[in-house]
Write a protein that holds these residues in place. Structure first.
Motif, PDB file in Angstrom:
ATOM      1  N   VAL A 108      -7.936   4.353 -17.244  1.00 41.51           N
ATOM      2  CA  VAL A 108      -6.981   4.928 -16.295  1.00 41.51           C
ATOM      3  C   VAL A 108      -7.696   5.115 -14.965  1.00 41.51           C
ATOM      4  CG1 VAL A 108      -5.444   6.853 -15.791  1.00 41.51           C
ATOM      5  CG2 VAL A 108      -5.749   6.109 -18.141  1.00 41.51           C
ATOM      6  N   GLY A 158       2.699   5.793 -13.948  1.00 40.27           N
ATOM      7  CA  GLY A 158       2.261   6.654 -15.033  1.00 40.27           C
ATOM      8  C   GLY A 158       3.386   7.321 -15.788  1.00 40.27           C
ATOM      9  N   TRP A 191      -4.405  11.894 -17.806  1.00 40.05           N
ATOM     10  CA  TRP A 191      -4.294  10.968 -18.931  1.00 40.05           C
ATOM     11  C   TRP A 191      -5.424  11.176 -19.932  1.00 40.05           C
ATOM     12  CZ3 TRP A 191      -1.124   6.471 -19.746  1.00 40.05           C
ATOM     13  CH2 TRP A 191      -0.068   6.374 -18.846  1.00 40.05           C
ATOM     14  N   HIS A 241       3.176   4.756 -20.697  1.00 42.71           N
ATOM     15  CA  HIS A 241       2.535   5.243 -21.921  1.00 42.71           C
ATOM     16  C   HIS A 241       2.825   4.311 -23.091  1.00 42.71           C
ATOM     17  CE1 HIS A 241       2.487   9.005 -19.618  1.00 42.71           C
ATOM     18  NE2 HIS A 241       1.499   9.374 -20.412  1.00 42.71           N
TER      19      HIS A 241
END
Length: 109
Positions: A79, A30, A58, A35
């Protein structure tokens, strides 16, 4: 700089895939590169799942990236903290620190 080089390689990889194949990607980790990669993959229409320890942190409605004063909005993605998503993925990306990669690979068996 390293992240940008990796993304260039991913970009070329995706462009060379057969366009008639429905691609599903799983991103394990993560961090910052996850991203950016989630944004890039969804912009290519690839169904993407980010697998992270803290999915509640998220926002799944897309991430806005700024590049040379221009905003790019990625698509929506999933997610989760569940490694079961790896079973349906055509592409798996490790976006995590090197010192945890062996542990993650063992969980992926």
């Amino acid at each position: 700089l390293l992240v940008m080089q990796q993304l260039f390689i991913v970009d070329q990889l995706i462009r060379n895939f057969h366009h008639n194949q429905a691609l599903k990607a799983a991103i394990v980790g993560g961090g910052n590169s996850a991203h950016i990669l989630a944004n890039l993959l969804t912009r290519y229409g690839i169904k993407t799942t980010v697998i992270t320890r803290k999915p509640e942190l998220w926002d799944c409605n897309g991430i806005t990236m700024m590049y040379r004063n221009k905003a790019y909005l990625g698509g929506m993605f999933t997610v989760s903290s569940d490694f079961e998503h790896l079973k349906s993925a055509n592409l798996i990306f490790l976006c995590c620190p090197v010192h945890v990669q062996i542990t993650l690979l063992q969980k992926m068996k």
